[in-house]
Design an enzyme around this catalytic site. Structure first.
Site, PDB file in Angstrom:
ATOM      1  N   GLU A  95       0.870  -1.185   0.000  1.00 11.65           N
ATOM      2  CA  GLU A  95       0.000   0.000   0.000  1.00 11.65           C
ATOM      3  C   GLU A  95       0.905   1.231   0.000  1.00 11.65           C
ATOM      4  O   GLU A  95       0.926   2.032   0.910  1.00 11.65           O
ATOM      5  CB  GLU A  95      -0.977  -0.018   1.184  1.00 11.65           C
ATOM      6  CG  GLU A  95      -0.310  -0.279   2.507  1.00 11.65           C
ATOM      7  CD  GLU A  95      -1.274  -0.292   3.694  1.00 11.65           C
ATOM      8  OE1 GLU A  95      -2.443  -0.660   3.535  1.00 11.65           O
ATOM      9  OE2 GLU A  95      -0.829   0.092   4.780  1.00 11.65           O
ATOM     10  N   GLY A 150       2.357   4.767  -1.278  1.00 10.52           N
ATOM     11  CA  GLY A 150       1.850   6.050  -1.776  1.00 10.52           C
ATOM     12  C   GLY A 150       2.964   6.826  -2.448  1.00 10.52           C
ATOM     13  O   GLY A 150       2.973   7.066  -3.654  1.00 10.52           O
ATOM     14  N   ARG A 203       6.122  19.309   3.941  1.00  5.58           N
ATOM     15  CA  ARG A 203       7.171  18.385   4.357  1.00  5.58           C
ATOM     16  C   ARG A 203       8.443  19.073   4.858  1.00  5.58           C
ATOM     17  O   ARG A 203       8.994  18.664   5.890  1.00  5.58           O
ATOM     18  CB  ARG A 203       7.478  17.362   3.262  1.00  5.58           C
ATOM     19  CG  ARG A 203       6.257  16.517   2.861  1.00  5.58           C
ATOM     20  CD  ARG A 203       6.584  15.355   1.950  1.00  5.58           C
ATOM     21  NE  ARG A 203       7.387  14.368   2.616  1.00  5.58           N
ATOM     22  CZ  ARG A 203       8.704  14.256   2.515  1.00  5.58           C
ATOM     23  NH1 ARG A 203       9.369  15.048   1.703  1.00  5.58           N
ATOM     24  NH2 ARG A 203       9.351  13.361   3.200  1.00  5.58           N
ATOM     25  N   TYR A 247       9.107  18.000   8.629  1.00  2.00           N
ATOM     26  CA  TYR A 247      10.169  17.022   8.909  1.00  2.00           C
ATOM     27  C   TYR A 247      11.557  17.537   8.580  1.00  2.00           C
ATOM     28  O   TYR A 247      12.517  16.765   8.582  1.00  2.00           O
ATOM     29  CB  TYR A 247       9.988  15.748   8.067  1.00  2.00           C
ATOM     30  CG  TYR A 247       8.607  15.187   7.941  1.00  2.00           C
ATOM     31  CD1 TYR A 247       7.964  14.637   9.053  1.00  2.00           C
ATOM     32  CD2 TYR A 247       7.960  15.169   6.710  1.00  2.00           C
ATOM     33  CE1 TYR A 247       6.693  14.085   8.912  1.00  2.00           C
ATOM     34  CE2 TYR A 247       6.690  14.613   6.574  1.00  2.00           C
ATOM     35  CZ  TYR A 247       6.067  14.073   7.676  1.00  2.00           C
ATOM     36  OH  TYR A 247       4.827  13.522   7.538  1.00  2.00           O
ATOM     37  N   CYS A 266       2.598  33.597   8.164  1.00  2.00           N
ATOM     38  CA  CYS A 266       3.174  34.227   9.356  1.00  2.00           C
ATOM     39  C   CYS A 266       3.623  33.137  10.329  1.00  2.00           C
ATOM     40  O   CYS A 266       3.032  32.932  11.393  1.00  2.00           O
ATOM     41  CB  CYS A 266       2.161  35.152  10.005  1.00  2.00           C
ATOM     42  SG  CYS A 266       1.851  36.589   8.989  1.00  2.00           S
TER      43      CYS A 266
HETATM   44  C1  LIG Z   1       0.817   6.713   4.924  1.00  2.50           C
HETATM   45  C2  LIG Z   1       0.562   5.269   4.817  1.00  2.50           C
HETATM   46  C3  LIG Z   1       0.919   4.563   3.671  1.00  2.50           C
HETATM   47  C4  LIG Z   1       1.680   5.180   2.537  1.00  2.50           C
HETATM   48  O1  LIG Z   1       2.944   5.558   2.928  1.00  2.50           O
HETATM   49  P1  LIG Z   1       4.025   5.973   1.815  1.00  2.50           P
HETATM   50  O2  LIG Z   1       5.191   6.436   2.615  1.00  2.50           O
HETATM   51  O3  LIG Z   1       3.379   7.084   1.055  1.00  2.50           O
HETATM   52  O4  LIG Z   1       4.277   4.793   0.981  1.00  2.50           O
HETATM   53  C5  LIG Z   1       0.564   3.238   3.593  1.00  2.50           C
HETATM   54  N1  LIG Z   1      -0.088   2.631   4.592  1.00  2.50           N
HETATM   55  C6  LIG Z   1      -0.437   3.259   5.701  1.00  2.50           C
HETATM   56  C7  LIG Z   1      -1.161   2.516   6.760  1.00  2.50           C
HETATM   57  C8  LIG Z   1      -0.119   4.596   5.866  1.00  2.50           C
HETATM   58  O5  LIG Z   1      -0.458   5.216   7.003  1.00  2.50           O
END
Ligand SMILES: *Cc1c(COP(=O)(O)O)cnc(C)c1O
Length: 419
Positions: free
Chosen positions: A272, A274, A310, A314, A341
């Site tokens: 999963e 992103g 970001r 971070y 601000c």
């Molecule tokens: C944020 C998140 C992702 C995606 O993380 P990436 O760093 O974008 O790959 C996948 N699974 C869960 C549960 C997340 O919280």
């Protein structure tokens, strides 16, 4: 130092800006599709392999539609994200709900959509059973604690709020089996923005060994393992992308040695991810408003941290290109700022760049994940538009910019007159 490339020229960008005022995020469709295909190809040995795009990274129906056409599912972690999936016609095992501290109405919507529910805590077994009824398929999120080292963004697993302990997850399978659940998955995610392929191979080994242990202790045969997200991208010039072919080869070795040997194959592998799916293919395009020289030299942009949090959140590095000055010497030290601000509203601190002038077009790289989506409205800042650069060079607006009317939509200016 390796180059950070752009999918457009200065002239192309200037003509885009004529129709779409800065700031905006623009996504490169061609590169995104190529990457998605490579991701799938790397795991083609695994029957049922599926990447569930973590929609929080860039919750835009157009992007999801592009990825869905490549066979990707959607990973949701809120009602709004489930609703987005629903509105683009996704359902069933195309959707995974990996949320935490989950309300009953979110479990309900996930169940109504036929989504795979990934539980974050042992107490949620009873909670789901009581409020919505357990579905036939359940996944659980494993937190390996001190068995695995984390990294900066997500922290050490034993300090992370997510998941079941090892004892809890084994107990969880026992309970779910007794309650009649038929299909089981396991999930873990212990890193964020990790660039080392071996890290993901170790995670697979850990999960596969646990799958064997679960079978021995409970008789439950787990059908899929979700390896989470957290695959890093090369934000800095010179960093290398994670080689998914090599991750896949490492995972396959453990698959053969652990699962095949134990007679627990086939197992479907899910991710999963992103960031690694859209991150490198988005760019924040912005113009310089002012150059300010005090104790330091500041380049003030028309974008601010509401467009990209970001760096402020971070201290993350995002590469910056000053359009048309790519070959000039980077001999001036800038803090590149927004107009919020908030003194941490800086895209870069002490960054060596070519001499910048007002109206220069500045491109901030790698904003395709956790960029626009993290935005907020503090200080009355409006969220920018999102554009899609198509393969043939066409540009489609896939989200309009917010207006002041959007910003004030939840306030009652009529009511306050008689107040
Ligand atoms: C944020 C998140 C992702 C995606 O993380 P990436 O760093 O974008 O790959 C996948 N699974 C869960 C549960 C997340 O919280």
């Amino acid at each position: 130092m390796a180059e950070k490339n752009l999918p457009f020229s200065k002239e192309q960008l200037e003509s885009i800006i004529e129709n779409h005022p800065t700031p905006f995020h623009i996504y490169d469709e061609k590169a995104m599709i190529e990457n998605a295909r490579n991701f799938n190809k790397a795991f083609s040995w695994n029957e049922g392999f599926k990447e569930y795009y973590a929609i929080k990274a860039a919750p835009n129906p157009y992007l999801m539609k592009i990825l869905r056409a490549e066979g990707f599912g959607i990973d949701c972690s809120s009602v709004a994200e489930l609703e987005l999936a629903k509105r683009i016609g996704m359902s069933g095992n195309e959707i995974m709900l990996t949320s935490n501290d989950t309300p009953a109405y979110e479990f309900q919507l996930a169940k109504d959509l036929g989504a795979i529910i990934n539980l974050d805590d042992i107490s949620h077994i009873h909670f789901v059973d009581k409020h919505v009824g357990l579905p036939d398929t359940i996944c659980m999120r494993y937190n390996p604690g001190s068995l695995k080292e984390g990294n900066v963004i997500i922290g050490h697993p034993e300090e992370a709020k997510y998941g079941f302990t090892r004892e809890q997850i084994i107990e969880g399978y026992k309970i779910l089996k007794e309650k009649g659940v038929k299909h089981f998955g396991i999930h873990t995610m212990v890193a964020s923005n990790e660039l080392e392929p071996a890290y993901f191979v170790e995670t697979a080994e850990l999960l596969f060994n646990l799958i064997v242990e679960v079978y021995e202790k409970t008789g439950v045969k787990i059908e899929f393992a979700n390896m989470g997200g957290g695959i890093g991208i090369p934000y800095k010039p010179g960093e290398k992308p994670v080689n998914m072919e090599s991750v896949s080869a490492g995972v396959k070795k453990h698959y053969d040695n652990i699962l095949m040997k134990a007679g627990l194959a086939p197992l479907k592998i899910f991710f999963e991810s992103g960031r690694a799916i859209t991150g490198p293919y988005g760019y924040l395009v912005t113009k310089v408003r002012h150059i300010k020289k005090t104790y330091k030299t500041y380049a003030g942009l028309d974008a601010c941290m509401t467009d990209l949090m970001r760096p402020a959140l971070y201290g993350a590095y995002h590469h910056i290109t000053v359009m048309g000055k790519e070959n000039d010497e980077a001999n001036v030290k800038y803090d590149v700022t927004g107009s919020l601000c908030e003194n941490n509203d800086k895209f870069a601190i002490d960054r060596m760049l070519p001499e910048i002038d007002p109206d220069d077009i500045v491109v901030i790289h790698d904003t395709g994940a956790h960029g626009h989506s993290m935005g907020f409205n503090y200080n009355g800042k409006l969220k920018s538009a999102e554009l899609l650069l198509r393969e043939n060079g066409d540009v489609v607006e896939i989200r309009r910019a917010e207006t002041l009317d959007d910003y004030f939509a939840t306030l009652d200016f009529e009511g306050v007159k008689d107040f």
